[in-house]
Design a protein around this motif. Structure first.
Motif, PDB file in Angstrom:
ATOM      1  N   TRP A 235       0.838  -1.203   0.000  1.00 56.64           N
ATOM      2  CA  TRP A 235       0.000   0.000   0.000  1.00 56.64           C
ATOM      3  C   TRP A 235       0.878   1.261   0.000  1.00 56.64           C
ATOM      4  CZ3 TRP A 235      -4.329   0.744   4.284  1.00 56.64           C
ATOM      5  CH2 TRP A 235      -5.164   1.790   3.898  1.00 56.64           C
ATOM      6  N   ALA A 236       1.880   1.258   0.884  1.00 53.42           N
ATOM      7  CA  ALA A 236       2.780   2.413   0.946  1.00 53.42           C
ATOM      8  C   ALA A 236       3.519   2.572  -0.387  1.00 53.42           C
ATOM      9  CB  ALA A 236       3.769   2.247   2.094  1.00 53.42           C
TER      10      ALA A 236
ATOM     11  N   THR B 207       1.276   4.050  -2.927  1.00 49.33           N
ATOM     12  CA  THR B 207       1.100   5.485  -2.692  1.00 49.33           C
ATOM     13  C   THR B 207       2.302   6.271  -3.211  1.00 49.33           C
ATOM     14  OG1 THR B 207      -0.174   4.928  -0.731  1.00 49.33           O
ATOM     15  CG2 THR B 207       0.583   7.191  -0.914  1.00 49.33           C
TER      16      THR B 207
ATOM     17  N   ILE C 104       2.018   6.499  -6.890  1.00 53.68           N
ATOM     18  CA  ILE C 104       1.009   7.493  -7.269  1.00 53.68           C
ATOM     19  C   ILE C 104       1.609   8.892  -7.177  1.00 53.68           C
ATOM     20  CG2 ILE C 104      -1.211   8.517  -6.635  1.00 53.68           C
ATOM     21  CD1 ILE C 104      -2.107   5.772  -5.688  1.00 53.68           C
TER      22      ILE C 104
ATOM     23  N   THR D  71      -7.685   4.224  -2.700  1.00 53.34           N
ATOM     24  CA  THR D  71      -6.291   4.393  -3.108  1.00 53.34           C
ATOM     25  C   THR D  71      -6.153   4.134  -4.602  1.00 53.34           C
ATOM     26  OG1 THR D  71      -5.591   3.684  -0.929  1.00 53.34           O
ATOM     27  CG2 THR D  71      -3.928   3.642  -2.658  1.00 53.34           C
TER      28      THR D  71
ATOM     29  N   CYS E 269      -7.419   6.914  -6.559  1.00 55.46           N
ATOM     30  CA  CYS E 269      -6.469   8.025  -6.648  1.00 55.46           C
ATOM     31  C   CYS E 269      -5.432   7.768  -7.745  1.00 55.46           C
ATOM     32  CB  CYS E 269      -5.770   8.241  -5.308  1.00 55.46           C
ATOM     33  SG  CYS E 269      -6.823   9.080  -4.131  1.00 55.46           S
TER      34      CYS E 269
ATOM     35  N   TRP F 177      -1.850  11.703  -3.653  1.00 58.24           N
ATOM     36  CA  TRP F 177      -1.048  10.770  -2.847  1.00 58.24           C
ATOM     37  C   TRP F 177      -1.124  11.094  -1.357  1.00 58.24           C
ATOM     38  CZ3 TRP F 177       3.077  12.765  -0.078  1.00 58.24           C
ATOM     39  CH2 TRP F 177       3.586  13.992  -0.518  1.00 58.24           C
TER      40      TRP F 177
ATOM     41  N   PRO G 131      -4.280   8.956   0.047  1.00 60.97           N
ATOM     42  CA  PRO G 131      -3.965   7.551   0.353  1.00 60.97           C
ATOM     43  C   PRO G 131      -3.014   7.412   1.539  1.00 60.97           C
ATOM     44  CG  PRO G 131      -3.815   7.902  -2.001  1.00 60.97           C
ATOM     45  CD  PRO G 131      -4.019   9.248  -1.381  1.00 60.97           C
ATOM     46  N   LEU G 132      -2.090   8.367   1.658  1.00 64.07           N
ATOM     47  CA  LEU G 132      -1.164   8.317   2.787  1.00 64.07           C
ATOM     48  C   LEU G 132      -1.937   8.457   4.102  1.00 64.07           C
ATOM     49  CD1 LEU G 132       1.870   8.162   3.322  1.00 64.07           C
ATOM     50  CD2 LEU G 132       1.909  10.659   3.392  1.00 64.07           C
TER      51      LEU G 132
ATOM     52  N   TRP H 213      -3.668   5.255   4.838  1.00 65.43           N
ATOM     53  CA  TRP H 213      -2.678   4.289   5.305  1.00 65.43           C
ATOM     54  C   TRP H 213      -2.398   4.518   6.787  1.00 65.43           C
ATOM     55  CZ3 TRP H 213       2.364   4.377   7.232  1.00 65.43           C
ATOM     56  CH2 TRP H 213       3.095   3.185   7.081  1.00 65.43           C
TER      57      TRP H 213
END
Lengths: 72, 912
Positions: A50-51, A54, A57, B77, B80, B290, B293-294, B297
């Motif tokens: 997931w990180a 990101t 992205i 996410t 995005c 971004w 989504p961060l 998270w």
């Protein structure tokens, strides 16, 4: 149009990569009792992927130089 | 001891703080210093996605099913990742068409259809009331749990309180007040509500901080993550969630839930509101894509530790949904529990505020106003001040939304977990997705298809999710769930067509989406939309090909008077705003609309756009139609106008590109012109210095006929020397000029570069010996010939040698020349042991007259200043190169190269 098309392609690649990484059957590889430092493997994988997604992205979402509407 | 009064004070104090933040942001906005016009606040406002479901419900889901809580956050996410394709287009269109809500957006896309707007509004309302109820329930539950501390009692074991003693009732009316105060200040719903956005961003920070605080405390209390999960691994009943049974047991459910949240993120009215309607600038999207989504998270990082710790702490009897509160209580940290309560409240209130403003705008603009406009016998002109009326209507709708949410919570809210309620809402709003995404990217999507898909999908949603919950509530007989209606087993709500193996949410999502998509695509393919609808389809799907201002593409024909339009605008926007808007129109179109004159189509389109921002596109259409005489355009005419504008914009883009090229060429010409002037100025200056010397000596000789012979001789010697210098200078200027115009090269002939250098060395020998400088010429045994002009290459060698000579020290000076073959070129180095060239000057030494600005080693002008410039020109004309570097002994080193093949004919050079 050309450089924009390239940027747009990269966004689609990131999206498709994310779909593959965050779904079964990829997940079933990690769905097992073993763990890293006692942490369950699947969770470690999910949060790392997931990180990473990101971060990708962030790389592909930089604002393009003021394109006059030649976008996607 | 916490005690109910303290908790109530904290809860109300927190809502008071929200008022303060919103008030502050609104004041700043009035002074023109927006607090929300940056990508960080935009990203935080998107985090309104995280509600009490995230704050409490995720923990509950994790405790029961392991990672199953995650797809809800992975979907957005992924959305995005596609944000630039989907969200940017929505923002662009939303701004161009002054969209006030997702219902308005869809209605506008499908030919400004009032029916579609009304359907979307009704379904959104039905789908989201439970979701709002869920937030109120979370606040109430949190309050109940805290107020019984240190006892841990589950709210479901408590008697329902009277309404006036219920915290969530007071929170609800306070939030309604908040939404009315900051969400309905102006009629134009597209005007940003800075106060609300600022408050929501503030709440996003609070809920994240509170959840992280609880998470860190939990980890610390259990001795760190390794210790916590080590203990959990020893507990057999936790094996399932740790070994992550969910994605393996139900892989389809996992992916469907991710798709569900992906679509819901785009379609939820509150998300549409913060992402599109409240968006300040399209440029904020890039960072938010971004950052958001961060945020997701980070807020999910501690869900599992809290779930596991809670499961260890409470073997049973405590709802996992409440672990965020009960865990700190059980570990005697009442302060932290209060922080968690405030965090959960912030998650709940932010959602309630934005959702109620978005829903109220939809109900007023897209449901009630179009109905009111259709009422017979209530023509528009009778209403004296419709602005006030509409604002009051919108406020009433806010109250209605919150009251329904509260009533729902009181009625059946106690029976469902947080997650189940939220997911039912997600499936409802996901029904907008086919019409939304299809409308953005598919020109053939039609209104009939969208409407049928929506209704079909919604019917399936109702049948598969709401009917079973009605059965649970005892309102329907159980037979329908167990055996299907009238005993038709294939129609059982939980197992349509006998489908097994999916949880109820995934099952409902699958069937509703299937029906929705089937009807939407099928009817779209079968029908041909009317002209106006096709025009809107073109404007939406090709949003980036058309001008950003819709009045630039006036899709209208007929007769209208400026006065009528102005009166209409004034009634809905007020006199001041109308003046301002018409002024803006005049600035862009270069003419001021005069009352009494016929209005041109651009003004009619502009007025309709303005009204759409206040009352929605469907109502604006009706209102404008009531004051103008429209002649409907035929489909071909509409499409022709569209094509012209599309061509016009691509043509204007071409023009812009061409103009930029011309500007660049012009800049280059100006630069050359400047260089030429500079060159002439320098040359004249250089010529004047020796000339002045010669003249003053001649005058002095003339004035003093009896000058001593010795003095006279020395003066004439100076005259000779200066004249020689003058002659050399003139020759070099001519040389340089010829080289610049590329005319001075002879026919290239094969020649041996070693011979050229030997000749140059021989010619320089006397001057070298005079200053005691040693010259070493190092050359290979064999060297292939180069093609070139022999005299010019000799000039290169002489200029480089005399340049080196000038900078050699007076004693022990030495010059090294080395020639060699490297690949397909011959290279050479001329190095001296003089002072060298500073790195920043190594390119500048090749400019004409560079060294005028720099004196030679002995305080005199060391040359004409053209030597190295000529060297570079000659070498470049031969297809070679030269650059300056630092020599082995700190002196200067000039590296040059010449190709072995003859150079291509030089391009016509631009002379300075």
């Amino acid at each position: 149009m050309e450089p924009n098309a390239g940027r747009n392609d990269r966004r689609w690649v990131v999206f498709l990569l994310g779909c593959l990484l965050l779904n079964p059957p990829m997940l079933s590889l990690f769905a097992q009792p073993a763990g890293i430092l006692e942490l369950p493997l699947l969770y470690v994988y999910l949060y790392l992927a997931w990180a990473g997604l990101t971060a990708l992205i962030a790389l592909v979402s930089r604002e393009s130089p003021p394109d006059r509407g030649g976008g996607p | 001891m916490l005690g109910a009064p303290l908790i109530l004070a904290v809860a109300l104090g927190y809502v008071g703080l929200l008022f303060a933040v919103a008030f502050w942001a609104d004041r700043r906005a009035e002074r023109g210093r927006s607090a929300i016009a940056n990508p960080y606040v935009y990203a935080l406002s998107l985090a309104v996605y995280c509600t009490a479901w995230t704050f409490y419900g995720s923990v509950g889901r994790a405790a029961a099913e392991g990672p199953a809580f995650l797809p809800t956050y992975l979907g957005p996410t992924l959305a995005c990742a596609l944000g630039f394709t989907v969200m940017r287009k929505m923002i662009r269109i939303g701004k161009a068409h002054r969209t006030t809500s997702i219902a308005d957006f869809l209605s506008s896309r499908y030919g400004k259809s009032a029916a579609l707007a009304a359907a979307v509004t009704c379904f959104a309302l039905l789908g989201l009331i439970p979701y709002i109820a869920l937030q109120l329930k979370a606040v109430a539950d949190g309050f109940d749990i805290l107020s019984h501390a240190p006892l841990i009692i589950m709210p479901r074991h408590l008697e329902a309180k009277p309404v006036l003693e219920d915290t969530s009732f007071h929170v609800a009316w306070l939030l309604a007040l908040f939404a009315m105060l900051f969400g309905t200040r102006k009629l134009e719903a597209t005007e940003r509500h800075e106060g609300i956005v600022a408050a929501v961003a503030f709440e996003s920070i609070v809920k994240l901080a509170a959840f992280v605080a609880v998470g860190l405390f939990t980890l610390a209390a259990f001795g760190g993550p390794a210790a916590l999960f080590g203990r959990a691994a020893a507990e057999p009943r936790l094996q399932e969630i740790l070994a992550a049974a969910h994605p393996r047991a139900e892989p389809l459910g996992w992916s469907l839930e991710m798709l569900l949240s992906f679509l819901a993120f785009l379609c939820l009215p509150r998300q549409f509101h913060v992402a599109v309607v409240e968006n300040v600038s399209e440029e904020h999207l890039g960072k938010a894509l971004w950052l958001f989504p961060l945020y997701l998270w980070a807020i999910n990082l501690f869900v599992l530790p809290i779930a596991v710790a809670g499961s260890l702490q409470f073997p049973g009897g405590v709802d996992a949904d409440t672990f965020g509160l009960t865990l700190p209580l059980a570990l005697q940290r009442e302060g932290l529990a209060l922080v968690a309560f405030v965090g959960g409240m912030s998650a709940a209130t932010a959602m309630v505020i934005v959702e109620s403003v978005a829903l109220a705008t939809m109900i007023a603009n897209d449901l009630l106003l179009p109905l009111w406009l259709r009422l017979p016998g209530r023509p528009l002109s009778l209403e004296r001040d419709p602005r006030r009326g509409i604002l009051v209507l919108r406020r009433a709708c806010i109250v209605l939304v919150l009251a329904s949410g509260y009533a729902y919570y009181r009625a059946i809210g106690q029976m469902h977990s947080l997650v189940a309620l939220g997911q039912i809402s997600f499936v409802a709003v996901a029904q907008f997705a086919p019409a939304l995404l299809g409308g953005l990217f598919w020109k053939h999507a039609t209104r009939r298809g969208a409407l049928a898909g929506l209704i079909g999908g919604f019917a399936v949603w109702f049948y598969t999710l709401i009917v079973p919950s009605l059965v649970d509530a005892g309102l329907l007989g159980e037979a329908i769930v167990a055996h299907g209606p009238a005993g038709w087993g294939w129609l059982r709500p939980g197992h349509l067509m006998g489908l097994e193996g999916l949880n109820p949410i995934a099952h409902a999502f699958f069937w509703s989406l299937l029906v929705n998509l089937g009807l939407f695509t099928g009817l779209s393919l079968l029908g041909t939309p009317p002209a106006a609808e096709r025009a809107q389809a073109e404007l939406f799907v090709d949003a980036f090909a058309f001008p950003a201002r819709p009045e630039a593409v006036p899709l209208w024909r007929g007769t209208a008077r400026v006065r009528d339009l102005r009166l209409l605008l004034e009634r809905f926007l007020g006199r001041e705003r109308t003046e301002e808007a018409l002024g803006e129109f005049a600035r862009h179109h270069g003419l001021r609309p005069r009352p009494g004159r016929p209005a041109d189509p651009a003004l009619v389109t502009f007025a309709e756009g303005l009204l759409a921002g206040a009352v929605g596109s469907a109502s604006a259409r009706v209102m404008v139609a009531s004051v103008v005489q429209e002649k409907p355009l035929r489909a071909e005419e509409l499409l022709e106008i569209l094509e012209e504008n599309r061509a016009a914009i691509s043509y204007s883009r071409e023009l812009e590109k061409l103009a930029e090229e011309l500007r660049a060429a012009n800049r280059r010409l100006e630069e050359l012109d400047r260089l030429k002037d500079e060159f002439i100025a320098t040359v004249t200056h250089e010529l004047r210095t020796p000339l002045a010397a010669v003249r003053s000596i001649a005058e002095s000789l003339q004035a003093h006929p009896r000058m001593p012979e010795e003095r006279r001789r020395s003066l004439t010697a100076v005259v000779v020397k200066e004249s020689e210098r003058l002659g050399r200078l003139v020759n070099q200027v001519l040389d340089f000029q010829r080289l610049e115009s590329g005319k001075s090269l002879g026919q290239p002939l094969p020649l041996d570069l070693r011979e050229v250098w030997r000749e140059a060395a021989a010619a320089m020998r006397p001057m070298l010996e005079e200053r005691g400088i040693r010259l070493a010429l190092e050359e290979p045994e064999t060297l292939p010939p180069v093609f070139g002009d022999r005299d010019r290459l000799l000039q290169v060698a002489l200029n480089l040698l005399s340049n080196a000579l000038k900078f050699c020290p007076d004693t022990g000076g030495r010059i090294d020349v080395r020639l060699e073959r490297r690949g397909d070129e011959i290279t050479g180095v001329v190095s001296d042991n003089g002072p060298g060239i500073p790195a920043e000057d190594r390119e500048a030494v090749f400019e004409a007259f560079y060294q005028v600005r720099r004196r030679g080693p002995r305080g005199r002008l060391a040359g004409t200043g053209l030597g190295l410039a000529i060297v570079r020109r000659i070498l470049e004309h031969h297809g070679g190169w030269i650059r300056a570097a630092s020599g082995p002994e700190g002196g200067a080193a000039f590296h040059f190269g010449l190709p072995l093949r003859p150079p291509p004919p030089p391009p016509p050079a631009l002379t300075p």
